[in-house]
Write an enzyme that holds these catalytic residues in place. Structure first.
Site, PDB file in Angstrom:
ATOM      1  N   LYS A 166       0.809  -1.218   0.000  1.00 17.59           N
ATOM      2  CA  LYS A 166       0.000   0.000   0.000  1.00 17.59           C
ATOM      3  C   LYS A 166       0.844   1.271   0.000  1.00 17.59           C
ATOM      4  CE  LYS A 166      -4.240  -1.795   2.076  1.00 17.59           C
ATOM      5  NZ  LYS A 166      -5.260  -1.593   3.126  1.00 17.59           N
ATOM      6  N   ASP A 211     -10.212   2.703   1.554  1.00 15.71           N
ATOM      7  CA  ASP A 211     -10.337   2.162   2.914  1.00 15.71           C
ATOM      8  C   ASP A 211     -11.075   3.136   3.829  1.00 15.71           C
ATOM      9  OD1 ASP A 211      -9.103  -0.300   2.545  1.00 15.71           O
ATOM     10  OD2 ASP A 211      -7.106   0.479   2.975  1.00 15.71           O
TER      11      ASP A 211
END
Length: 300
Positions: free
Chosen positions: A75, A112
């Site tokens: 990420k 997210d």
């Protein structure tokens, strides 16, 4: 779903990059959604060792991949490989969704935060001015803190067991999260006071997650009984773990009367947000995605 997924010569690719990814449930929920939407796409989990990340991205671009999710451990690293980043991805320093750019390369963003916030918004509670306690200071905690800021929380207490990581987290995030305070987890009196005042408790640690190699792991709880006893019955408890359902934390909090949320909703909502970006469509069947996961996940 109306039948098995059909793969043809025209089928386009979407997928998940990570290492490992064999455990991922994203293909289940995304392929269920793709079929319900009538899209001739297939979603695959694509194991990607860190040294090959750049090569894999280049190859997928050449293959006209329609979009990608990104998970551990990429990420942060993938952000440097994007041609452009959303403001949110820049702020977090983390990307979990990639969209191909018309001129080549990838646009990196982060769904997210939206995935975390959506279940809280559905509760009909005005979270503005409330107090939150976040357990853990890893990568997931950044998206959680960003979500709490977006929802208007006035106080965010971050509890971590690694002082250096806790301090680094605070330094990285405090410019956009001025209401954030770091609290060493071994400072039991301070944590007890924070738990007693919390309107929301969020667990971002892996403690309590079911593991095939360690069945006893699902019996663990990130909070001790004395710490749990500090919670008020009206305190919401949000565990971003989604296996087992419910986790020990949610079971024990429920015994105290606390309402709870688990990570299944966050997983579904972040995936749905990514699929909207890839497809340009708003009719993503969230309930179909949710049901596909519920059928696949074991209960506690």
């Amino acid at each position: 779903m109306t039948g098995p997924l059909s793969i043809r010569g025209t089928t386009a690719l979407v997928g998940l990059l990570g290492d490992p990814v064999r455990h991922s449930l994203s293909p289940l929920m995304q392929n269920a959604a793709l079929q319900a939407m009538g899209l001739d796409w297939a979603f695959l989990a694509l194991p990607t060792p860190a040294p090959q990340l750049a090569v894999v991205l280049e190859a997928l671009e050449a293959m006209q991949c329609r979009g990608l999710n990104v998970t551990i451990p990429h990420k942060q690293a993938v952000a440097a490989l994007c041609q452009e980043l959303s403001p949110l991805a820049k702020r977090l320093g983390a990307v979990n969704a990639l969209v191909p750019l018309p001129g080549g390369g990838w646009h990196g963003t982060n769904t997210d935060v939206e995935g975390f916030c959506a279940p809280l918004r559905r509760q009909g509670t005005n979270w503005s001015g409330k107090q939150a306690v976040v357990l853990g200071c890893g990568g997931s905690a950044r998206a959680v803190v960003a979500g709490l800021v977006e929802l208007g929380f006035a106080s965010i207490q971050l509890a971590g067991r690694r002082p250096a990581a806790l301090e680094a987290f605070l330094q990285d995030c405090q410019s956009w999260a001025p209401q954030l305070e770091a609290r060493p987890w071994d400072s039991s009196d301070g944590l007890a006071a924070a738990l007693g005042q919390a309107d929301l408790l969020v667990n971002t640690t892996p403690v309590g997650m079911a593991s095939a190699s360690d069945p006893a792991a699902a019996q663990a709880c990130p909070l001790s009984e004395p710490e749990l006893s500090c919670l008020r019955p009206e305190t919401w408890v949000y565990d971003i773990i989604y296996t087992p359902r419910p986790t020990q934390l949610l079971q024990r909090a429920a015994a105290r009367g606390c309402p709870g949320l688990d990570g299944l909703e966050m997983l579904v909502e972040q995936g749905a947000a990514a699929l909207r970006l890839w497809s340009g469509r708003s009719d993503v069947p969230v309930e179909v995605m949710r049901q596909a996961l519920i059928e696949a996940l074991p209960s506690a």
